[in-house]
Design a protein around this motif. Sequence first.
Motif, PDB file in Angstrom:
ATOM      1  N   SER A 492       5.287   7.844  -1.606  1.00 40.04           N
ATOM      2  CA  SER A 492       5.451   6.664  -0.759  1.00 40.04           C
ATOM      3  C   SER A 492       4.382   6.660   0.318  1.00 40.04           C
ATOM      4  O   SER A 492       3.919   7.707   0.772  1.00 40.04           O
ATOM      5  CB  SER A 492       6.845   6.638  -0.124  1.00 40.04           C
ATOM      6  N   LYS A 493       3.993   5.448   0.725  1.00 41.90           N
ATOM      7  CA  LYS A 493       3.011   5.264   1.781  1.00 41.90           C
ATOM      8  C   LYS A 493       3.477   4.149   2.715  1.00 41.90           C
ATOM      9  O   LYS A 493       3.904   3.081   2.268  1.00 41.90           O
ATOM     10  CB  LYS A 493       1.644   4.905   1.200  1.00 41.90           C
ATOM     11  N   PHE A 494       3.376   4.412   4.015  1.00 41.99           N
ATOM     12  CA  PHE A 494       3.699   3.395   5.013  1.00 41.99           C
ATOM     13  C   PHE A 494       2.417   2.678   5.408  1.00 41.99           C
ATOM     14  O   PHE A 494       1.472   3.301   5.899  1.00 41.99           O
ATOM     15  CB  PHE A 494       4.353   4.048   6.234  1.00 41.99           C
ATOM     16  N   ARG A 495       2.364   1.368   5.179  1.00 45.79           N
ATOM     17  CA  ARG A 495       1.151   0.590   5.390  1.00 45.79           C
ATOM     18  C   ARG A 495       1.197  -0.271   6.650  1.00 45.79           C
ATOM     19  O   ARG A 495       0.343  -1.133   6.838  1.00 45.79           O
ATOM     20  CB  ARG A 495       0.915  -0.328   4.188  1.00 45.79           C
ATOM     21  N   GLY A 496       2.160  -0.077   7.513  1.00 52.40           N
ATOM     22  CA  GLY A 496       2.243  -0.872   8.736  1.00 52.40           C
ATOM     23  C   GLY A 496       3.227  -2.012   8.587  1.00 52.40           C
ATOM     24  O   GLY A 496       4.303  -2.008   9.175  1.00 52.40           O
ATOM     25  N   LYS A 497       2.881  -3.015   7.775  1.00 57.28           N
ATOM     26  CA  LYS A 497       3.766  -4.157   7.569  1.00 57.28           C
ATOM     27  C   LYS A 497       4.745  -3.925   6.431  1.00 57.28           C
ATOM     28  O   LYS A 497       5.793  -4.561   6.379  1.00 57.28           O
ATOM     29  CB  LYS A 497       2.946  -5.417   7.281  1.00 57.28           C
ATOM     30  N   TYR A 498       4.400  -3.039   5.503  1.00 51.83           N
ATOM     31  CA  TYR A 498       5.280  -2.815   4.365  1.00 51.83           C
ATOM     32  C   TYR A 498       5.208  -1.354   3.946  1.00 51.83           C
ATOM     33  O   TYR A 498       4.310  -0.608   4.346  1.00 51.83           O
ATOM     34  CB  TYR A 498       4.907  -3.723   3.190  1.00 51.83           C
ATOM     35  N   LEU A 499       6.197  -0.949   3.143  1.00 54.56           N
ATOM     36  CA  LEU A 499       6.306   0.407   2.648  1.00 54.56           C
ATOM     37  C   LEU A 499       6.317   0.372   1.128  1.00 54.56           C
ATOM     38  O   LEU A 499       7.114  -0.344   0.527  1.00 54.56           O
ATOM     39  CB  LEU A 499       7.596   1.063   3.169  1.00 54.56           C
ATOM     40  N   SER A 500       5.415   1.127   0.506  1.00 52.22           N
ATOM     41  CA  SER A 500       5.336   1.182  -0.958  1.00 52.22           C
ATOM     42  C   SER A 500       5.953   2.489  -1.444  1.00 52.22           C
ATOM     43  O   SER A 500       5.619   3.563  -0.943  1.00 52.22           O
ATOM     44  CB  SER A 500       3.882   1.096  -1.432  1.00 52.22           C
ATOM     45  N   ILE A 501       6.860   2.380  -2.418  1.00 51.43           N
ATOM     46  CA  ILE A 501       7.532   3.542  -2.997  1.00 51.43           C
ATOM     47  C   ILE A 501       7.192   3.574  -4.484  1.00 51.43           C
ATOM     48  O   ILE A 501       7.533   2.642  -5.216  1.00 51.43           O
ATOM     49  CB  ILE A 501       9.048   3.473  -2.785  1.00 51.43           C
ATOM     50  N   MET A 502       6.504   4.628  -4.916  1.00 49.60           N
ATOM     51  CA  MET A 502       6.044   4.738  -6.300  1.00 49.60           C
ATOM     52  C   MET A 502       6.767   5.896  -6.989  1.00 49.60           C
ATOM     53  O   MET A 502       6.403   7.056  -6.774  1.00 49.60           O
ATOM     54  CB  MET A 502       4.532   4.964  -6.353  1.00 49.60           C
ATOM     55  N   PRO A 503       7.803   5.620  -7.793  1.00 47.22           N
ATOM     56  CA  PRO A 503       8.477   6.693  -8.537  1.00 47.22           C
ATOM     57  C   PRO A 503       7.576   7.212  -9.656  1.00 47.22           C
ATOM     58  O   PRO A 503       7.039   6.438 -10.446  1.00 47.22           O
ATOM     59  CB  PRO A 503       9.736   6.011  -9.093  1.00 47.22           C
ATOM     60  N   LEU A 504       7.430   8.527  -9.715  1.00 49.23           N
ATOM     61  CA  LEU A 504       6.625   9.163 -10.755  1.00 49.23           C
ATOM     62  C   LEU A 504       7.558   9.960 -11.658  1.00 49.23           C
ATOM     63  O   LEU A 504       8.474  10.625 -11.189  1.00 49.23           O
ATOM     64  CB  LEU A 504       5.570  10.079 -10.132  1.00 49.23           C
TER      65      LEU A 504
END
Length: 772
Positions: A492-504
């Motif tokens: 996961s990465k916090f981009r400021g306006k949104y948070l991306s969660i990438m399940p591997l």
Amino acid sequence: MSEPKTPTPAGDTYKGWVFKWTNYIKGYQRRWFVLSNGLLSYYRTQAEMGHTCRGTINLATATITVDDACNFVISNGGAQTYHLKASCEVERQRWITALELAKAKAACMQAESDDSGDDFSPSSPPVAHGQGGRTQNSEVQSALRTLGSKVEDLSTCNDLISKHGSALQRSLSELDSLRLTGEAGDKIRQVTERATLFRITSNAMINACRDFLALAQAHSKRWQKALQAERDQRVRLEETLEQLAKQHNNLERAFRGAAQANATADNKSSAGPGKGEASDEDDDNEFFDAMEEAPEFITVPADPHFHKRSNSNISGFNSEMCPDDQSLNEEPLVMNQESPSQELILLKKRRTRIPDKPNYSLNLWSIMKNCIGKELSKIPMPVNFNEPISMLQRLSEDLEYHELLDKASKCQSSLEQMCYVAAFSVSSYSTTVYRTGKPFNPLLGETYELDRRRESGYRSLCEQVSHHPPAAAHHAISDRGWTLRQEITVASKFRGKYLSIMPLGTIHAIFEKGNNHYTWKKVTTTVHNIIVGKLWIDQSGEIDVVNHTTGDRCHLKFAPYSYFSRDVARKVTGVVMDKDGKAHYVLSGTWDEKMEFSRVMQSSRGGENGTEGKQKTVYQTLKAREVWRRNPLPEGAETMYYFTALALTLNELEEGVAPTDSRRRPDQRLMEDGRWEEANSEKQRLEEKQRSVRREREREAASQRTSSQSEEAVDEDSLTDPSLKSAPHDSYQALWFERCEDRITGEQIHIYKGGYWEAKDRGSWEGCPDIF
């Protein structure tokens, strides 16, 4: 050296040097302040703007206080307070005006965001045909938003002028009533100060009016042309639809006449498909080309005669596969054929409520502003952002719609079975629509069992097998002939306006009947409006569900949310194909509501109407049937973290579970009970305990490697021994899962090695670590 003048405000940004109080030793220090989008940030130098922000205040909830001389104070309720001093009184008035304007706009934006969860407006005007229509609509929308912003500026400036004008009038009245005494000088200075403030505000309003008029004049003619083009396009579309309706009626009558006139099935086959193909081409070239977003394929209704004629070769299906449709709509499975009354008596009554979520306020930006770009699992987060279940329990929620796998296990056809498996892969996302809370990160060695063998015929086990990176292994087996296993690592990465969660990781579903083995991966989850506004979640990406036994494949596409799209939100589409690439079923629906399937009777390639000249495939399908629908939320779910009926039971205490089970986790239990402060303290204790155990394990591993190398002579064999060169620092091994290479995907994964349920039956947990 003289201070540089503060630049005149441009748009929504205001910058300049201001003196900020630091401490009693250094006093006031010069800092570079930037006011943008309702946030006031400061830096030591202008060069720091690209990488290091020293502090930020959200003006939407801040108070602005004017002190004597050139000083002013900005505070947001005690958490942050800035004592500032300008170089002169006029400079201070410029900052005060800019801050009040930004505060009013930020408060207005926050109120609008709270009223509507997302930016989609169902009443937005239709988009014109083709790329040109989208461009015109985009320009009009952009101009309207800009003008709306200017109108808000005018309104805010008008309020400020009224406020400062009244204050100026009062000061002038007081000045008239005074005699020439010692107070006269102070009053004259006050009048001068307020007059300056009134002049600056008036100039700002005049500039806003000038910008508004300039924009209105520039876009007036363009709007008229765009609106006229929209009207003309609508008229043409209505005429085209009317012509298509007439052609459809004529073709239908001609087809019926031809079918009745021909006596043999061969003549029917030769007459019917020719007209059907012509109809498809007309639909593709004239009607579907008007869609705003070109899909990968098009589905059109097939004539009912297709599936009634057993001798037809057009559909690509023989009559032996027709009974499969009946099994897709069969009644729910009977849970226990033997002694049903006795079984019902033994079923445990599960809870239907948990304590309501307390209303604790928290400044999200003060925590997240220093975490931009970091991985979510490495950020120390308070329980205020959590929901009272762990990631292992959240992973077990994938089994909420296990009935889809139960039905799939009874299918005679692998292609039909693929429809259920694909629908099951989509159903796991339905619980994420309103669930914006973050599950607890499991401790290393933490487990969670979900035993629903009596109620639903399956039982599931999860174990946290790795901490960095965090990885959880899951194994579920059902008495109804299926096994589900997966190992998921969340990046996961916090981009400021949104948070991306990438399940591997890969999910495996294996069925005893036919020995069909399916695999697929999860799509990306995005959490929007992290800082300002109402949180909302979107799923986007593509999934390939593959049957490694037969070669069948289903390609699913999760369409990302788009403000300008007229299509249904959260849409999912897919096509089930055999190993030769021939389409048999079309899936469509949404990941938050339902999925439907349609049998493909005929497919053909359309014209070059897709993006970049690609041809779209036209599928003639039978009537769509529902394969999955989301269960309704329990009553009062909005006060219980929007948990489903299954989620409400996941953290319910049970006897006989392992001492490492998530139900026994103290910080999670305290949070569920509403004791969040105690939960935060307990969470820090558990995390520190986990870190100390890891350090001790690394020291023991290093000591063993050192002693092993000192006892043996260094020869040629030892130098080439890979175990001596690259021994891992962390020698942790999972208790219930073993690491091996997956024979299907070739990945290094953890597979359940057995023993857990036997240990539970014995009540023997000697091998379990002490993690709580």
